[in-house]
Motif scaffolding. Structure first.
Motif, PDB file in Angstrom:
ATOM      1  N   ALA A  14       0.841  -1.203   0.000  1.00  0.00           N
ATOM      2  CA  ALA A  14       0.000   0.000   0.000  1.00  0.00           C
ATOM      3  C   ALA A  14       0.876   1.253   0.000  1.00  0.00           C
ATOM      4  O   ALA A  14       0.584   2.252  -0.668  1.00  0.00           O
ATOM      5  CB  ALA A  14      -0.907  -0.021   1.224  1.00  0.00           C
ATOM      6  N   ARG A  15       1.983   1.204   0.740  1.00  0.00           N
ATOM      7  CA  ARG A  15       2.891   2.355   0.806  1.00  0.00           C
ATOM      8  C   ARG A  15       3.531   2.622  -0.564  1.00  0.00           C
ATOM      9  O   ARG A  15       3.652   3.768  -0.998  1.00  0.00           O
ATOM     10  CB  ARG A  15       3.980   2.084   1.857  1.00  0.00           C
ATOM     11  CG  ARG A  15       4.965   3.223   2.045  1.00  0.00           C
ATOM     12  CD  ARG A  15       4.265   4.473   2.559  1.00  0.00           C
ATOM     13  NE  ARG A  15       5.164   5.622   2.616  1.00  0.00           N
ATOM     14  CZ  ARG A  15       4.767   6.882   2.561  1.00  0.00           C
ATOM     15  NH1 ARG A  15       3.473   7.167   2.440  1.00  0.00           N
ATOM     16  NH2 ARG A  15       5.626   7.870   2.632  1.00  0.00           N
ATOM     17  N   GLU A  16       3.929   1.549  -1.240  1.00  0.00           N
ATOM     18  CA  GLU A  16       4.538   1.701  -2.578  1.00  0.00           C
ATOM     19  C   GLU A  16       3.538   2.277  -3.559  1.00  0.00           C
ATOM     20  O   GLU A  16       3.878   3.127  -4.389  1.00  0.00           O
ATOM     21  CB  GLU A  16       5.069   0.354  -3.070  1.00  0.00           C
ATOM     22  CG  GLU A  16       6.370  -0.057  -2.405  1.00  0.00           C
ATOM     23  CD  GLU A  16       6.777  -1.489  -2.713  1.00  0.00           C
ATOM     24  OE1 GLU A  16       7.961  -1.800  -2.558  1.00  0.00           O
ATOM     25  OE2 GLU A  16       5.901  -2.300  -3.100  1.00  0.00           O
ATOM     26  N   ARG A  17       2.299   1.842  -3.454  1.00  0.00           N
ATOM     27  CA  ARG A  17       1.256   2.382  -4.347  1.00  0.00           C
ATOM     28  C   ARG A  17       1.043   3.868  -4.082  1.00  0.00           C
ATOM     29  O   ARG A  17       0.883   4.661  -4.996  1.00  0.00           O
ATOM     30  CB  ARG A  17      -0.051   1.593  -4.177  1.00  0.00           C
ATOM     31  CG  ARG A  17      -0.044   0.229  -4.868  1.00  0.00           C
ATOM     32  CD  ARG A  17      -1.462  -0.291  -5.078  1.00  0.00           C
ATOM     33  NE  ARG A  17      -2.185  -0.459  -3.828  1.00  0.00           N
ATOM     34  CZ  ARG A  17      -2.139  -1.558  -3.063  1.00  0.00           C
ATOM     35  NH1 ARG A  17      -1.411  -2.592  -3.450  1.00  0.00           N
ATOM     36  NH2 ARG A  17      -2.809  -1.639  -1.944  1.00  0.00           N
ATOM     37  N   GLU A  18       1.080   4.235  -2.803  1.00  0.00           N
ATOM     38  CA  GLU A  18       0.905   5.645  -2.432  1.00  0.00           C
ATOM     39  C   GLU A  18       2.072   6.491  -2.965  1.00  0.00           C
ATOM     40  O   GLU A  18       1.870   7.586  -3.495  1.00  0.00           O
ATOM     41  CB  GLU A  18       0.791   5.755  -0.899  1.00  0.00           C
ATOM     42  CG  GLU A  18       0.892   7.165  -0.325  1.00  0.00           C
ATOM     43  CD  GLU A  18      -0.202   8.117  -0.837  1.00  0.00           C
ATOM     44  OE1 GLU A  18      -1.176   7.641  -1.440  1.00  0.00           O
ATOM     45  OE2 GLU A  18      -0.048   9.350  -0.644  1.00  0.00           O
ATOM     46  N   LEU A  19       3.285   5.955  -2.832  1.00  0.00           N
ATOM     47  CA  LEU A  19       4.461   6.690  -3.326  1.00  0.00           C
ATOM     48  C   LEU A  19       4.386   6.870  -4.841  1.00  0.00           C
ATOM     49  O   LEU A  19       4.684   7.943  -5.367  1.00  0.00           O
ATOM     50  CB  LEU A  19       5.753   5.947  -2.950  1.00  0.00           C
ATOM     51  CG  LEU A  19       6.135   5.980  -1.469  1.00  0.00           C
ATOM     52  CD1 LEU A  19       7.321   5.049  -1.197  1.00  0.00           C
ATOM     53  CD2 LEU A  19       6.471   7.401  -1.017  1.00  0.00           C
ATOM     54  N   LEU A  20       3.969   5.817  -5.529  1.00  0.00           N
ATOM     55  CA  LEU A  20       3.867   5.895  -6.988  1.00  0.00           C
ATOM     56  C   LEU A  20       2.796   6.907  -7.393  1.00  0.00           C
ATOM     57  O   LEU A  20       2.970   7.686  -8.327  1.00  0.00           O
ATOM     58  CB  LEU A  20       3.563   4.511  -7.581  1.00  0.00           C
ATOM     59  CG  LEU A  20       3.573   4.451  -9.103  1.00  0.00           C
ATOM     60  CD1 LEU A  20       4.948   4.818  -9.654  1.00  0.00           C
ATOM     61  CD2 LEU A  20       3.191   3.057  -9.598  1.00  0.00           C
ATOM     62  N   ARG A  21       1.697   6.899  -6.635  1.00  0.00           N
ATOM     63  CA  ARG A  21       0.618   7.856  -6.934  1.00  0.00           C
ATOM     64  C   ARG A  21       1.132   9.287  -6.795  1.00  0.00           C
ATOM     65  O   ARG A  21       0.901  10.136  -7.659  1.00  0.00           O
ATOM     66  CB  ARG A  21      -0.565   7.617  -5.972  1.00  0.00           C
ATOM     67  CG  ARG A  21      -1.828   8.403  -6.307  1.00  0.00           C
ATOM     68  CD  ARG A  21      -2.852   8.393  -5.193  1.00  0.00           C
ATOM     69  NE  ARG A  21      -2.366   9.002  -3.973  1.00  0.00           N
ATOM     70  CZ  ARG A  21      -2.215  10.320  -3.782  1.00  0.00           C
ATOM     71  NH1 ARG A  21      -2.514  11.160  -4.747  1.00  0.00           N
ATOM     72  NH2 ARG A  21      -1.758  10.807  -2.625  1.00  0.00           N
ATOM     73  N   ARG A  22       1.896   9.554  -5.719  1.00  0.00           N
ATOM     74  CA  ARG A  22       2.427  10.910  -5.510  1.00  0.00           C
ATOM     75  C   ARG A  22       3.443  11.274  -6.589  1.00  0.00           C
ATOM     76  O   ARG A  22       3.494  12.399  -7.081  1.00  0.00           O
ATOM     77  CB  ARG A  22       3.048  11.017  -4.115  1.00  0.00           C
ATOM     78  CG  ARG A  22       1.995  11.172  -3.033  1.00  0.00           C
ATOM     79  CD  ARG A  22       2.547  11.036  -1.655  1.00  0.00           C
ATOM     80  NE  ARG A  22       3.648  11.969  -1.368  1.00  0.00           N
ATOM     81  CZ  ARG A  22       4.440  11.845  -0.295  1.00  0.00           C
ATOM     82  NH1 ARG A  22       4.250  10.867   0.556  1.00  0.00           N
ATOM     83  NH2 ARG A  22       5.411  12.710  -0.096  1.00  0.00           N
ATOM     84  N   GLU A  23       4.269  10.294  -6.950  1.00  0.00           N
ATOM     85  CA  GLU A  23       5.290  10.528  -7.990  1.00  0.00           C
ATOM     86  C   GLU A  23       4.620  10.906  -9.319  1.00  0.00           C
ATOM     87  O   GLU A  23       5.006  11.886  -9.974  1.00  0.00           O
ATOM     88  CB  GLU A  23       6.122   9.251  -8.148  1.00  0.00           C
ATOM     89  CG  GLU A  23       7.286   9.377  -9.092  1.00  0.00           C
ATOM     90  CD  GLU A  23       7.935   8.019  -9.363  1.00  0.00           C
ATOM     91  OE1 GLU A  23       8.087   7.217  -8.424  1.00  0.00           O
ATOM     92  OE2 GLU A  23       8.267   7.769 -10.544  1.00  0.00           O
TER      93      GLU A  23
END
Lengths: 295, 63
Positions: A14-23
């Protein structure tokens, strides 16, 4: 991979998905505009390089100054074409596509690098960054910058297997034959021009306004656009194959390549915006585990 | 296309004759140095260009 093992492979957290979304959210802010400064840079730089010839021949510009200016122009000639290769100036099917193609073709004439060949091989560099067999820029690898310069020079020798030629042969791009024909035409034109100038009594001018500046420009470009941002060219993966780095000669003299990481992550962001995009994205990227050498 | 490929194989020799020879001759002339062995500047340039080009072709390298 079997269906069972694919099912077992862990997906992004979930954290990786959030980081990718922000990127991606940050990257979108920098997409979609026409980088007019790159259009002016590409066409203006070519016009300036052309003007050096009559000015030098007419004695209005000393040969030493023509040599320095030509070296600068040829060194600066690649990046506008690089923007065009990635369709950053205008996408296929849009109104300004002709301008994208014009900048792409024209800006690298002094460098004797044909646009279509550059794009086909550059795509392979993006797809296979740092792969010893498939990355056409891998020949610039070196433990030190001096070694990279030497390796680059060796790769340009007549008996060396040209990495771009090999990459073109491997390519299944429908434009590969056309790219090959354009590459031959441009190279024949270059050597014919050098010969014609030399036998007309302008050999020293041809050497100092084109041949030597091109060699110096190619070396500088290979060093700063290929070796430095990918050094040591051993890692793979989205966040590891390119690094953020602090250049000892500064951002401008290193042609903006301190932020080349942003280009590999989001290739449609214009060059001049990669620094701002990096600063905005920095925390996200650090958490993703990018290679950051002092930036 | 094959003809062009063949011509490119001998690129170093063409470069020696087409570019290095006149470059040597004009460099001698510009620096006020005369060619050795009683040769004219372009004769000396052609000798240098042909030798350098042939060696580069055979070795596959100028350096």
């Amino acid at each position: 991979m079997s269906r069972a093992s694919a099912a077992e492979a862990p997906g992004p957290s979930a954290r990786e998905r959030e980081l990718l979304r922000r990127e991606v959210e940050i990257s979108r802010k920098y997409l979609g505009r026409v980088p007019w400064e790159m259009v002016a840079w590409g066409l203006g730089n070519f016009a300036l390089w052309l003007s050096i010839w009559p000015l030098t021949f007419a004695g209005m510009l000393p040969l030493w100054a023509g040599f320095l200016l030509s070296t600068l122009c040829i060194t600066l000639s690649y990046l506008p074409s690089h923007e065009a290769q990635h369709s950053i100036i205008a996408s296929r099917g849009t109104k300004l596509r002709w301008l994208n193609e014009l900048v792409g073709h024209v800006s690298t004439i002094p460098l004797v690098l044909p646009y279509r060949l550059a794009w086909i091989t550059h795509r392979q560099h993006h797809a296979h960054t740092n792969d010893p067999d498939l990355d056409p820029d891998y020949g610039n690898k070196g433990d030190t910058w001096r070694q990279s310069v030497w390796n680059g020079l060796k790769a340009r020798q007549p008996g060396a297997d040209s990495a771009y030629k090999v990459a073109l042969q491997r390519s299944d791009d429908p434009d590969a034959d056309r790219a090959r024909a354009e590459a031959i035409a441009l190279n024949v034109g270059y050597y014919a021009a050098l010969t014609a100038l030399a036998w007309s009594g302008y050999a020293i001018e041809a050497a100092l306004l084109w041949w030597l500046p091109r060699q110096l420009g190619l070396t500088y470009i290979q060093l700063f656009l290929s070796w430095a941002p990918h050094h040591p060219m051993e890692e793979h993966g989205r966040y590891r194959d390119t690094r953020a780095w602090r250049s000892p000669v500064g951002t401008i003299a290193s042609l903006g390549m301190e932020y080349h990481l942003i280009h590999h992550l989001h290739p449609r962001i214009p060059l001049v915006d990669t620094g701002r995009a990096y600063r905005e994205m920095r925390d996200v990227l650090l958490e993703r585990g990018i290679r950051n050498d002092g930036l | 296309m094959n003809l062009v490929a063949k011509a490119f194989e001998w690129g170093p020799l063409w470069f020696g004759v087409g570019f290095i020879a006149p470059l040597v001759a004009q460099s001698l002339d510009a620096s006020g140095v005369s060619a050795p062995l009683g040769l004219s500047g372009i004769q000396f340039g052609l000798a240098i260009g042909v030798v350098m080009g042939t060696v580069a072709k055979l070795r596959g390298s100028w350096i």
